[in-house]
Design an enzyme around this catalytic site. Sequence first.
Site, PDB file in Angstrom:
ATOM      1  N   LEU A  44       8.530   3.750  -4.846  1.00 50.58           N
ATOM      2  CA  LEU A  44       7.342   3.766  -4.790  1.00 50.58           C
ATOM      3  C   LEU A  44       6.626   5.152  -4.733  1.00 50.58           C
ATOM      4  O   LEU A  44       7.409   5.991  -4.282  1.00 50.58           O
ATOM      5  CB  LEU A  44       7.684   3.081  -3.265  1.00 50.58           C
ATOM      6  CG  LEU A  44       6.121   2.557  -2.586  1.00 50.58           C
ATOM      7  CD1 LEU A  44       5.612   1.795  -3.704  1.00 50.58           C
ATOM      8  CD2 LEU A  44       6.182   2.159  -0.982  1.00 50.58           C
ATOM      9  N   ASP A  45       6.014   5.032  -5.659  1.00 54.92           N
ATOM     10  CA  ASP A  45       4.953   6.387  -5.414  1.00 54.92           C
ATOM     11  C   ASP A  45       4.736   7.153  -4.743  1.00 54.92           C
ATOM     12  O   ASP A  45       4.337   6.557  -3.459  1.00 54.92           O
ATOM     13  CB  ASP A  45       3.918   6.065  -6.547  1.00 54.92           C
ATOM     14  CG  ASP A  45       4.139   6.143  -7.540  1.00 54.92           C
ATOM     15  OD1 ASP A  45       5.340   6.791  -8.635  1.00 54.92           O
ATOM     16  OD2 ASP A  45       3.210   5.288  -8.778  1.00 54.92           O
ATOM     17  N   ARG A  46       4.858   7.897  -4.188  1.00 53.38           N
ATOM     18  CA  ARG A  46       4.572   9.124  -3.290  1.00 53.38           C
ATOM     19  C   ARG A  46       3.408   8.749  -2.875  1.00 53.38           C
ATOM     20  O   ARG A  46       2.808   8.945  -1.468  1.00 53.38           O
ATOM     21  CB  ARG A  46       4.489  11.039  -3.524  1.00 53.38           C
ATOM     22  CG  ARG A  46       4.466  11.805  -2.644  1.00 53.38           C
ATOM     23  CD  ARG A  46       4.048  13.394  -3.260  1.00 53.38           C
ATOM     24  NE  ARG A  46       3.356  13.806  -2.675  1.00 53.38           N
ATOM     25  CZ  ARG A  46       2.884  15.044  -2.216  1.00 53.38           C
ATOM     26  NH1 ARG A  46       3.722  15.390  -3.955  1.00 53.38           N
ATOM     27  NH2 ARG A  46       2.712  15.748  -2.137  1.00 53.38           N
ATOM     28  N   SER A  48       2.162   5.728  -2.859  1.00 56.73           N
ATOM     29  CA  SER A  48       1.608   4.927  -1.833  1.00 56.73           C
ATOM     30  C   SER A  48       2.635   4.715  -0.957  1.00 56.73           C
ATOM     31  O   SER A  48       3.653   5.233  -0.187  1.00 56.73           O
ATOM     32  CB  SER A  48       2.334   3.600  -2.945  1.00 56.73           C
ATOM     33  OG  SER A  48       1.838   4.172  -4.506  1.00 56.73           O
ATOM     34  N   ARG A 143       3.299   3.036 -11.844  1.00 57.55           N
ATOM     35  CA  ARG A 143       2.681   3.475 -11.410  1.00 57.55           C
ATOM     36  C   ARG A 143       1.707   1.559 -11.543  1.00 57.55           C
ATOM     37  O   ARG A 143       0.320   1.630 -12.600  1.00 57.55           O
ATOM     38  CB  ARG A 143       1.512   4.084 -12.049  1.00 57.55           C
ATOM     39  CG  ARG A 143       2.003   5.275 -10.968  1.00 57.55           C
ATOM     40  CD  ARG A 143       1.562   6.350 -11.477  1.00 57.55           C
ATOM     41  NE  ARG A 143       0.375   7.185 -10.833  1.00 57.55           N
ATOM     42  CZ  ARG A 143       0.157   7.048  -9.631  1.00 57.55           C
ATOM     43  NH1 ARG A 143       1.463   7.446  -8.434  1.00 57.55           N
ATOM     44  NH2 ARG A 143      -0.957   7.431  -9.095  1.00 57.55           N
TER      45      ARG A 143
END
Length: 180
Positions: A44-46, A48, A143
């Site tokens: 999970l992206d930073r 998000s 993403r």
Amino acid sequence: MTRLIRFNKPYDVLSQFTDRGTETTRATLSSFIDMPGVYPAGRLDRDSEGLLLLTDDGRLQARIADPKFKLPKTYLVQVEGEPDAAALDLLRTGVQLKDGPTRPAQAERIDAPALWPRDPPIRYRASIPDCWVKLTIREGRNRQVRRMTAAVGHPTLRLVRWSIGEWSIADLPSGEWRVV
């Protein structure tokens, strides 16, 4: 016995236990989870927030993270502007991205969810409205949700992963974790 953890990852936290190669210290999973031997099943992206599953079982980790198993991932997405029926239909039929078309998604506009405040808050612009979309995908490109909403003309402002398969963060405050 297999351990599985549900973690509600806050904004600006890396989906890994260490942060190597930077001069500034960034928050990692070790800032929140003190359980040795578990690893994230996917990323999970930073920038998000939301559900991150961690396990000590490599086969379960692969089943959760690998797109070939088509586990549904549901996101609550605050977008710039107000997507019309045509934009939502594009999300539902598949969006053309630089790395190819996406699989069809479930997409619907929703009322603003009762979420925890984000720190820092998103940037509000008085001249541009925003709204929330519930988006469920069954793949996991880099993403992807952000690129999909941008492709239909509505950039993502805030992205919260709400559920993966049967697991969700419905009862889990931001920064908290529970063993399943």
